[in-house]
Design a protein around this motif. Sequence first.
Motif, short mmCIF file in Angstrom:
data_model
loop_
_atom_site.label_atom_id
_atom_site.label_comp_id
_atom_site.label_asym_id
_atom_site.label_seq_id
_atom_site.Cartn_x
_atom_site.Cartn_y
_atom_site.Cartn_z
N GLU A 9 44.26 32.84 43.49
CA GLU A 9 44.07 33.86 42.74
C GLU A 9 43.83 33.56 41.36
O GLU A 9 44.32 32.59 41.00
CB GLU A 9 45.48 34.81 42.51
CG GLU A 9 45.65 35.66 44.17
CD GLU A 9 46.87 36.25 44.00
OE1 GLU A 9 47.33 36.64 42.73
OE2 GLU A 9 47.20 36.78 44.83
N ASP A 37 43.09 44.00 51.38
CA ASP A 37 44.28 43.51 50.57
C ASP A 37 44.84 42.40 50.79
O ASP A 37 44.15 41.65 51.71
CB ASP A 37 45.29 44.74 50.78
CG ASP A 37 45.87 44.93 52.22
OD1 ASP A 37 45.69 44.13 52.96
OD2 ASP A 37 46.52 46.02 52.46
N ALA A 38 46.06 41.98 50.55
CA ALA A 38 46.60 40.64 50.97
C ALA A 38 46.94 40.32 52.35
O ALA A 38 46.76 39.31 52.62
CB ALA A 38 47.97 40.30 50.06
N ARG A 39 47.17 41.44 53.05
CA ARG A 39 47.34 41.50 54.65
C ARG A 39 45.91 41.67 55.36
O ARG A 39 46.06 41.57 56.43
CB ARG A 39 48.27 42.32 54.76
CG ARG A 39 49.66 41.97 54.31
CD ARG A 39 50.85 43.21 54.74
NE ARG A 39 50.45 44.38 53.97
CZ ARG A 39 50.91 45.69 54.44
NH1 ARG A 39 52.12 45.82 55.47
NH2 ARG A 39 50.67 46.79 53.93
N LYS A 40 44.97 41.51 54.73
CA LYS A 40 43.66 41.80 55.22
C LYS A 40 43.14 43.06 55.75
O LYS A 40 42.31 43.15 56.68
CB LYS A 40 43.25 40.62 56.25
CG LYS A 40 43.24 39.12 55.64
CD LYS A 40 42.35 39.07 54.42
CE LYS A 40 42.48 37.82 53.49
NZ LYS A 40 41.99 37.65 52.39
N SER A 72 48.51 43.61 42.95
CA SER A 72 48.26 42.97 44.17
C SER A 72 46.75 42.34 44.22
O SER A 72 46.08 42.86 43.42
CB SER A 72 48.43 44.12 45.32
OG SER A 72 47.56 44.93 45.23
N ARG A 73 46.80 41.32 45.11
CA ARG A 73 45.39 40.76 45.08
C ARG A 73 44.45 41.68 45.93
O ARG A 73 45.00 42.17 47.12
CB ARG A 73 45.52 39.16 45.80
CG ARG A 73 44.27 38.82 46.25
CD ARG A 73 44.58 37.33 47.01
NE ARG A 73 43.33 36.77 47.56
CZ ARG A 73 42.90 35.52 47.58
NH1 ARG A 73 43.82 34.76 47.49
NH2 ARG A 73 41.97 35.37 48.44
N ASP A 75 40.30 41.50 47.58
CA ASP A 75 38.99 40.89 48.08
C ASP A 75 38.14 42.00 48.12
O ASP A 75 38.10 42.94 48.75
CB ASP A 75 39.61 40.02 49.05
CG ASP A 75 40.44 38.87 48.78
OD1 ASP A 75 40.33 38.49 47.66
OD2 ASP A 75 40.76 38.22 49.84
N SER A 88 37.50 37.90 44.53
CA SER A 88 38.62 38.17 44.48
C SER A 88 39.32 38.55 43.25
O SER A 88 38.81 37.95 42.01
CB SER A 88 39.52 36.71 44.99
OG SER A 88 40.79 37.08 45.09
N LYS A 90 42.63 41.16 41.07
CA LYS A 90 43.85 41.93 41.03
C LYS A 90 43.83 43.49 40.84
O LYS A 90 42.62 43.83 40.12
CB LYS A 90 44.62 41.32 40.02
CG LYS A 90 45.40 40.11 40.40
CD LYS A 90 46.37 39.43 39.59
CE LYS A 90 46.85 38.08 39.85
NZ LYS A 90 47.89 37.87 38.55
#
Length: 435
Positions: A9, A37-40, A72-73, A75, A88, A90
């Motif tokens: 990140e 999101d972070a969980r794809k 949160s991250r 993509d 990528s 935030k």
Amino acid sequence: MALFGFGKEKKGGDASETVLAYLEDAQRVRAPITVLDARKKSASATIQGINEGEGTLTLQMGGPLVGAEKGSRIDLVFMADALRVGVSTKATEVRSGAMVLELPEAIELMERRASPRARLNPKEGATLTALSSIFEGVGLSGLLENISEGGCRVRVEKAINIKDEKRLPLGEALLPVGHPFMLLKLNKVPKCTAAMELAGKVAYLESTAGGLVVGLAFEKPRADLAAMIRNLVSSRCASVPSTLPPKTRRRQEAVGESLLPETPRPRQVPGHEEHPPKPLPPAVIEAAPEPTAVNTTEVVAPPRNNALVRLKKRSRAVVVLVSTQEHADELSAFMDAQGYGRVFMALGLGELRELLRQPNLGLLLLDCDASFLDLLEEVRSLRDEFHELPPIVMAAEEVSRGTVIAAHRVGVSQLLIKPYALDEGFNSTLEDLLE
């Protein structure tokens, strides 16, 4: 899915000129963005705004992204110049229908394949049917989006359980990666036989705004089939770059700018005011501004060589892409009355490609029911396939700053606003561009 890794990140900072160039181009053409999101978990979006001063990027969301929250991250994956790229960043604000992000610091090439692939337009009608086996398993059918020697990408329209012929829900849980297909039947692929039969397996599944897409890897296609696919790919695209090509930002674009090189302005004579420019016709964006006249020594445009114009109209080939035979007949009758001797009408992209092999091409007119973005993509494909193209005139439902810029980038010489009149203004526009 684990296909979108962008490294560690970022901690914020200034976006590079290259990042801004790619993002600004994606905003101009309203390129579809896949947001993860972070969980794809994914959602679709388009870029609504870029604020370089505040270092923010605003997305207009096509659906909710449950796992997204402030800090949160996030993509982003999108297509740029026929390449798959990703960034990528935030989230700084999440609200209904929109999301504000930090401007990313870097952008990466996210191509899955090392070998080139040929993009296929839906109008070409290339389809795929896939069967796990004859008696059981899963059957898929849909439109081919691209193809390479190693595999293809299909937008799934229908999935069934072969045993009881019941329809299956279209989602990423439909099939596991690696699922084998004993039969992949490809139909109406350009430059190939009418039907090709291969075997393969699932390489990836992806939910997009347009539905489910599946990537399929071929298993050792026959030499003759591989040669046909290779010929198609080589005719439409170059080799895939190993790194992201540099891009320069486009600055100070005007909404009504000409799509042709600017006509030099005459020098102003001191003490005399210029006449105001003539207004543009409502149905046509003029190819170039008229020379400005001055009072003392009037600048007169060079006389029109009518004999040369008539010669061009008789000898140059004009190729027109339309959607209906009625429209083709209407345009053909008008151009015949105006003295055009070689007018060729194409009712589909396959016919268009054949007609563009006519000798002594003078003009290409695109006026069909395809969307503006689809037509731009087709122009890009034609420029990859043909080394030289004549001036291109394209008709659009509406013209804005973004459409003018996008058309200019792919090499369109003139935009017409539909509906346009078949009159002297339209004829003059074609005459001025006829090579």
